[in-house]
Design a protein around this motif. Structure first.
Motif, mmCIF file in Angstrom:
data_model
loop_
_atom_site.group_PDB
_atom_site.id
_atom_site.type_symbol
_atom_site.label_atom_id
_atom_site.label_comp_id
_atom_site.label_asym_id
_atom_site.label_seq_id
_atom_site.Cartn_x
_atom_site.Cartn_y
_atom_site.Cartn_z
ATOM 1 N N VAL A 1 13.631 24.879 95.053
ATOM 2 C CA VAL A 1 13.887 24.010 93.911
ATOM 3 C C VAL A 1 13.443 24.788 92.677
ATOM 4 O O VAL A 1 12.288 25.192 92.574
ATOM 5 N N LEU A 2 14.388 25.009 91.763
ATOM 6 C CA LEU A 2 14.109 25.799 90.562
ATOM 7 C C LEU A 2 14.265 24.903 89.335
ATOM 8 O O LEU A 2 15.327 24.893 88.710
ATOM 9 N N PRO A 3 13.245 24.118 89.005
ATOM 10 C CA PRO A 3 13.377 23.202 87.865
ATOM 11 C C PRO A 3 13.591 23.959 86.561
ATOM 12 O O PRO A 3 12.819 24.839 86.212
ATOM 13 N N GLY A 4 14.678 23.628 85.881
ATOM 14 C CA GLY A 4 14.963 24.257 84.596
ATOM 15 C C GLY A 4 15.426 25.687 84.707
ATOM 16 O O GLY A 4 15.357 26.440 83.748
ATOM 17 N N GLY A 5 15.950 26.085 85.861
ATOM 18 C CA GLY A 5 16.357 27.476 86.062
ATOM 19 C C GLY A 5 17.521 27.888 85.182
ATOM 20 O O GLY A 5 18.430 27.110 84.928
ATOM 21 N N ILE A 6 17.478 29.108 84.703
ATOM 22 C CA ILE A 6 18.559 29.677 83.901
ATOM 23 C C ILE A 6 18.899 31.039 84.479
ATOM 24 O O ILE A 6 18.021 31.863 84.698
ATOM 25 N N ASP A 7 20.175 31.264 84.729
ATOM 26 C CA ASP A 7 20.631 32.560 85.209
ATOM 27 C C ASP A 7 20.792 33.477 84.000
ATOM 28 O O ASP A 7 21.642 33.240 83.143
ATOM 29 N N VAL A 8 19.977 34.511 83.919
ATOM 30 C CA VAL A 8 20.006 35.377 82.733
ATOM 31 C C VAL A 8 21.127 36.399 82.785
ATOM 32 O O VAL A 8 21.353 37.126 81.824
ATOM 33 N N HIS A 9 21.856 36.454 83.878
ATOM 34 C CA HIS A 9 22.969 37.392 84.000
ATOM 35 C C HIS A 9 24.242 36.579 84.211
ATOM 36 O O HIS A 9 24.478 36.056 85.292
ATOM 37 N N THR A 10 25.039 36.429 83.171
ATOM 38 C CA THR A 10 26.252 35.619 83.265
ATOM 39 C C THR A 10 27.477 36.425 82.874
ATOM 40 O O THR A 10 27.372 37.441 82.189
ATOM 41 N N HIS A 11 28.627 35.960 83.320
ATOM 42 C CA HIS A 11 29.903 36.575 82.968
ATOM 43 C C HIS A 11 30.770 35.507 82.330
ATOM 44 O O HIS A 11 31.251 34.607 83.004
ATOM 45 N N MET A 12 30.957 35.593 81.021
ATOM 46 C CA MET A 12 31.810 34.647 80.321
ATOM 47 C C MET A 12 32.965 35.418 79.693
ATOM 48 O O MET A 12 32.761 36.477 79.097
ATOM 49 N N ASP A 13 34.155 34.854 79.875
ATOM 50 C CA ASP A 13 35.372 35.425 79.293
ATOM 51 C C ASP A 13 35.547 36.887 79.719
ATOM 52 O O ASP A 13 35.889 37.749 78.917
ATOM 53 N N MET A 14 35.286 37.149 80.989
ATOM 54 C CA MET A 14 35.308 38.526 81.482
ATOM 55 C C MET A 14 36.410 38.724 82.510
ATOM 56 O O MET A 14 36.455 38.031 83.518
ATOM 57 N N PRO A 15 37.314 39.655 82.263
ATOM 58 C CA PRO A 15 38.334 39.949 83.276
ATOM 59 C C PRO A 15 37.724 40.740 84.432
ATOM 60 O O PRO A 15 36.870 41.604 84.229
ATOM 61 N N PHE A 16 38.156 40.396 85.644
ATOM 62 C CA PHE A 16 37.669 41.119 86.820
ATOM 63 C C PHE A 16 38.651 40.918 87.963
ATOM 64 O O PHE A 16 38.959 39.788 88.325
#
Length: 88
Positions: free
Chosen positions: A51-66
């Protein structure tokens, strides 16, 4: 007010890891502790789960072609989701 109690999970915070419980009131984490005995509308048994209360993924891919596709979120929708408390 709707209360959800998540019991017996492995709580992971920025500074520690322990077996415990999380009380969520409406959409806000109200209490994190051990052996919480608080009335709730819904109780979730998180035994054997993290359980990760308030977790944020610091590595994200937004608007990225792949690989011939593009991620579902662009910078506007991804930022909006994060501002509303979503894990980005």
């Amino acid at each position: 007010m709707t209360r959800t109690l998540i019991k017996n999970g492995t709580i992971i915070t920025a500074v520690e890891q322990y077996k415990g419980d999380v009380l969520v009131e409406e959409e806000t984490i109200a209490v994190i502790g051990t052996s919480l005995d608080i009335p709730a509308d819904k109780v979730i048994d998180a035994s054997g789960k993290y359980v990760l209360p308030g977790g944020i993924d610091v590595h994200t891919h937004m608007d990225m072609p792949f690989g011939g596709a593009t991620s579902a979120d662009d910078f506007e929708t991804g930022t909006r989701a994060a501002a509303f408390g979503g894990t980005t």
